[in-house]
Enzyme design. Structure first.
Site, PDB file in Angstrom:
ATOM      1  N   CYS A 120      11.695  39.032 -20.736  1.00  0.00           N
ATOM      2  CA  CYS A 120      11.480  37.693 -20.184  1.00  0.00           C
ATOM      3  C   CYS A 120      10.673  36.887 -21.194  1.00  0.00           C
ATOM      4  O   CYS A 120      10.180  37.433 -22.175  1.00  0.00           O
ATOM      5  CB  CYS A 120      10.753  37.742 -18.843  1.00  0.00           C
ATOM      6  SG  CYS A 120      11.053  36.238 -17.872  1.00  0.00           S
ATOM      7  N   CYS A 122       8.200  34.577 -20.008  1.00  0.00           N
ATOM      8  CA  CYS A 122       7.019  33.955 -19.381  1.00  0.00           C
ATOM      9  C   CYS A 122       5.688  34.471 -19.922  1.00  0.00           C
ATOM     10  O   CYS A 122       4.699  33.742 -19.911  1.00  0.00           O
ATOM     11  CB  CYS A 122       7.081  34.089 -17.865  1.00  0.00           C
ATOM     12  SG  CYS A 122       7.324  35.762 -17.258  1.00  0.00           S
ATOM     13  N   CYS A 130       9.836  31.175 -17.457  1.00  0.00           N
ATOM     14  CA  CYS A 130      10.691  32.260 -17.935  1.00  0.00           C
ATOM     15  C   CYS A 130      11.801  31.773 -18.862  1.00  0.00           C
ATOM     16  O   CYS A 130      12.589  32.575 -19.355  1.00  0.00           O
ATOM     17  CB  CYS A 130      11.293  33.003 -16.748  1.00  0.00           C
ATOM     18  SG  CYS A 130      10.026  33.630 -15.616  1.00  0.00           S
ATOM     19  N   LYS A 195      15.906  38.614  -7.470  1.00  0.00           N
ATOM     20  CA  LYS A 195      14.454  38.486  -7.643  1.00  0.00           C
ATOM     21  C   LYS A 195      14.004  37.228  -6.901  1.00  0.00           C
ATOM     22  O   LYS A 195      14.448  36.123  -7.206  1.00  0.00           O
ATOM     23  CB  LYS A 195      14.102  38.389  -9.123  1.00  0.00           C
ATOM     24  CG  LYS A 195      12.591  38.285  -9.363  1.00  0.00           C
ATOM     25  CD  LYS A 195      12.279  38.254 -10.849  1.00  0.00           C
ATOM     26  CE  LYS A 195      10.775  38.167 -11.095  1.00  0.00           C
ATOM     27  NZ  LYS A 195      10.466  38.086 -12.524  1.00  0.00           N
ATOM     28  N   ARG A 205       0.549  38.738 -12.140  1.00  0.00           N
ATOM     29  CA  ARG A 205       0.334  37.591 -13.052  1.00  0.00           C
ATOM     30  C   ARG A 205      -1.021  37.697 -13.727  1.00  0.00           C
ATOM     31  O   ARG A 205      -1.203  37.236 -14.848  1.00  0.00           O
ATOM     32  CB  ARG A 205       0.500  36.291 -12.277  1.00  0.00           C
ATOM     33  CG  ARG A 205       1.967  36.135 -11.943  1.00  0.00           C
ATOM     34  CD  ARG A 205       2.340  34.819 -11.364  1.00  0.00           C
ATOM     35  NE  ARG A 205       3.762  34.887 -11.004  1.00  0.00           N
ATOM     36  CZ  ARG A 205       4.367  34.062 -10.200  1.00  0.00           C
ATOM     37  NH1 ARG A 205       3.686  33.081  -9.647  1.00  0.00           N
ATOM     38  NH2 ARG A 205       5.649  34.196  -9.944  1.00  0.00           N
ATOM     39  N   ARG A 217       8.318  28.703  -9.764  1.00  0.00           N
ATOM     40  CA  ARG A 217       9.540  29.335 -10.281  1.00  0.00           C
ATOM     41  C   ARG A 217      10.717  29.178  -9.326  1.00  0.00           C
ATOM     42  O   ARG A 217      11.734  29.861  -9.460  1.00  0.00           O
ATOM     43  CB  ARG A 217       9.270  30.820 -10.544  1.00  0.00           C
ATOM     44  CG  ARG A 217       8.205  31.034 -11.626  1.00  0.00           C
ATOM     45  CD  ARG A 217       8.334  32.412 -12.278  1.00  0.00           C
ATOM     46  NE  ARG A 217       7.614  32.411 -13.541  1.00  0.00           N
ATOM     47  CZ  ARG A 217       6.452  33.038 -13.746  1.00  0.00           C
ATOM     48  NH1 ARG A 217       5.911  33.751 -12.789  1.00  0.00           N
ATOM     49  NH2 ARG A 217       5.864  32.962 -14.929  1.00  0.00           N
ATOM     50  N   GLU A 233      24.363  37.067  -6.275  1.00  0.00           N
ATOM     51  CA  GLU A 233      23.663  37.303  -7.541  1.00  0.00           C
ATOM     52  C   GLU A 233      23.949  38.707  -8.090  1.00  0.00           C
ATOM     53  O   GLU A 233      24.179  38.898  -9.278  1.00  0.00           O
ATOM     54  CB  GLU A 233      22.142  37.135  -7.358  1.00  0.00           C
ATOM     55  CG  GLU A 233      21.670  35.691  -7.281  1.00  0.00           C
ATOM     56  CD  GLU A 233      21.608  35.031  -8.661  1.00  0.00           C
ATOM     57  OE1 GLU A 233      22.031  35.652  -9.646  1.00  0.00           O
ATOM     58  OE2 GLU A 233      21.140  33.874  -8.736  1.00  0.00           O
ATOM     59  N   LYS A 248      13.783  42.729  -5.922  1.00  0.00           N
ATOM     60  CA  LYS A 248      12.347  42.569  -6.118  1.00  0.00           C
ATOM     61  C   LYS A 248      11.867  41.370  -5.314  1.00  0.00           C
ATOM     62  O   LYS A 248      12.485  40.308  -5.416  1.00  0.00           O
ATOM     63  CB  LYS A 248      12.068  42.362  -7.614  1.00  0.00           C
ATOM     64  CG  LYS A 248      10.589  42.223  -7.952  1.00  0.00           C
ATOM     65  CD  LYS A 248      10.394  41.978  -9.445  1.00  0.00           C
ATOM     66  CE  LYS A 248       8.897  41.871  -9.753  1.00  0.00           C
ATOM     67  NZ  LYS A 248       8.618  41.580 -11.146  1.00  0.00           N
ATOM     68  N   SER A 274       3.272  44.331  -7.288  1.00  0.00           N
ATOM     69  CA  SER A 274       1.815  44.409  -7.380  1.00  0.00           C
ATOM     70  C   SER A 274       1.098  44.025  -6.084  1.00  0.00           C
ATOM     71  O   SER A 274       0.104  44.653  -5.716  1.00  0.00           O
ATOM     72  CB  SER A 274       1.344  43.508  -8.524  1.00  0.00           C
ATOM     73  OG  SER A 274       1.753  42.166  -8.301  1.00  0.00           O
TER      74      SER A 274
END
Ligand SMILES: [Zn+2]
Length: 324
Positions: A120, A122, A130, A195, A205, A217, A233, A248, A274
């Protein structure tokens, strides 16, 4: 009073019988462990919002990867924090950046461990988005070349599989084309196919220092309200050449994991992100939940929902608990 003749409790009478009829069994080989690589030598600093996870210099990442391999975990997912950030995010495909160095060091130290690399921009762009910015918007098509170049640099460093997480349209095809053109036809693609724009990414982050500096985003990551769109997707990524498809986050999206599993033949990965990890760690630190039981129950639930692969910060603890 009539007595029941059918008694499901017979199959729960003892641990031996329960183990015979258990439908979902966790194994160390279900897990992928994320690593966060930073510049330098001999650096190992705990990420405050992700207790038990560290910012690691390439040499320390190799040592950590070896420990992970010794636990029987078959793969790591490598994230990088660069030496420098700029508008284009060009450190993402710099062969001297920490993530490329770490991939090479891990490959050297742990032959046989699968190295999956997050792809990515980002972490590398000064604006934290991103993709590339054009007229104040995240521009899809001009981002594809940089994303593919980044994947190529990871393959050249020794990654077994690349994992694009940007959610730009057409990035799996762009990566496949570039890898194949450079004789990396055997490097796989695990796409972050569905995602979602999720609040569960907060602690990450912190770890990846990748919060967007303006806006959000939502123009590229998915709306948490949508399920049919996720299947679209996933179908697109498979058409473009994805070998493994990921959902995700995991916990608030177990219905998506199940639908993807039932609709496609490709292996399904779920990212136990996370925020999901941090909530359990925080509650366990307060003594409000039994960490061991709640982690194993959570991971079992993700596998039962259809995940073939679980990317999780709990992996080392879970393996230790499973072997007891
Ligand atoms: Zn990103």
């Amino acid at each position: 009073m009539t007595k029941p003749t059918i008694r499901p409790r017979r199959l729960r009478a003892s641990e031996s019988i329960r183990s015979l009829v258990r439908e979902t069994v966790l194994s160390p080989t279900d897990f992928v462990f994320p690593l966060f690589v930073v510049p330098g030598e001999n650096v190992k600093v705990e990420v405050p919002s992700l207790p038990g996870n560290y910012h690691l210099s390439p040499d320390m990442a190799a040592a950590e990867a070896r420990a992970i391999q010794n636990l029987g975990i078959p793969a790591v997912l490598v994230f990088g924090l660069p030496q420098y950030k700029n508008e284009r995010g060009s450190s993402a495909w710099d062969a001297n950046s920490p993530v490329q160095q770490a991939i090479a060091r891990i490959k050297d130290a742990c032959p046989g461990l699968a190295i999956i690399s997050d792809v990515c921009l980002c972490q590398y762009t000064s604006h934290g988005h991103c993709g590339h910015i054009s007229n104040g918007r995240v521009d899809n098509d001009s981002s594809l070349e940089s994303i593919a170049l980044t994947a190529l640099s990871h393959a050249a460093a020794g990654a077994d599989m690349v994992a694009p997480s940007d959610m730009m349209d057409g990035r799996v095809a762009a990566i496949r084309r570039v890898l194949d053109a450079d004789s990396y036809q055997d490097v796989g693609i695990m796409s972050y196919a569905a995602k979602y724009a999720s609040a569960y990414y907060g602690p990450f982050r912190d770890a990846a220092q990748s919060a967007p500096q303006f806006g959000d985003r939502c123009s590229y990551q998915m709306d948490p309200a949508n399920a049919r769109e996720a299947l679209r997707e996933v179908a697109l990524d498979i058409e473009e050449g994805a070998d493994i498809v990921m959902v995700k986050p995991a916990l608030a999206y177990l219905d998506i994991v199940r639908q993807v599993k039932d609709s496609f033949r490709q292996p399904v990965a779920a990212y136990n992100v996370s925020g999901e990890y941090a909530m359990i760690k925080a509650a366990a630190a307060k003594g409000w939940v039994d960490e061991r039981r709640i982690v194993l129950e959570t991971l079992t639930g993700i596998k039962r929902a259809g995940a073939d692969i679980i990317i999780t910060y709990h992996a080392p603890d879970a393996v230790r608990w499973l072997s007891r």
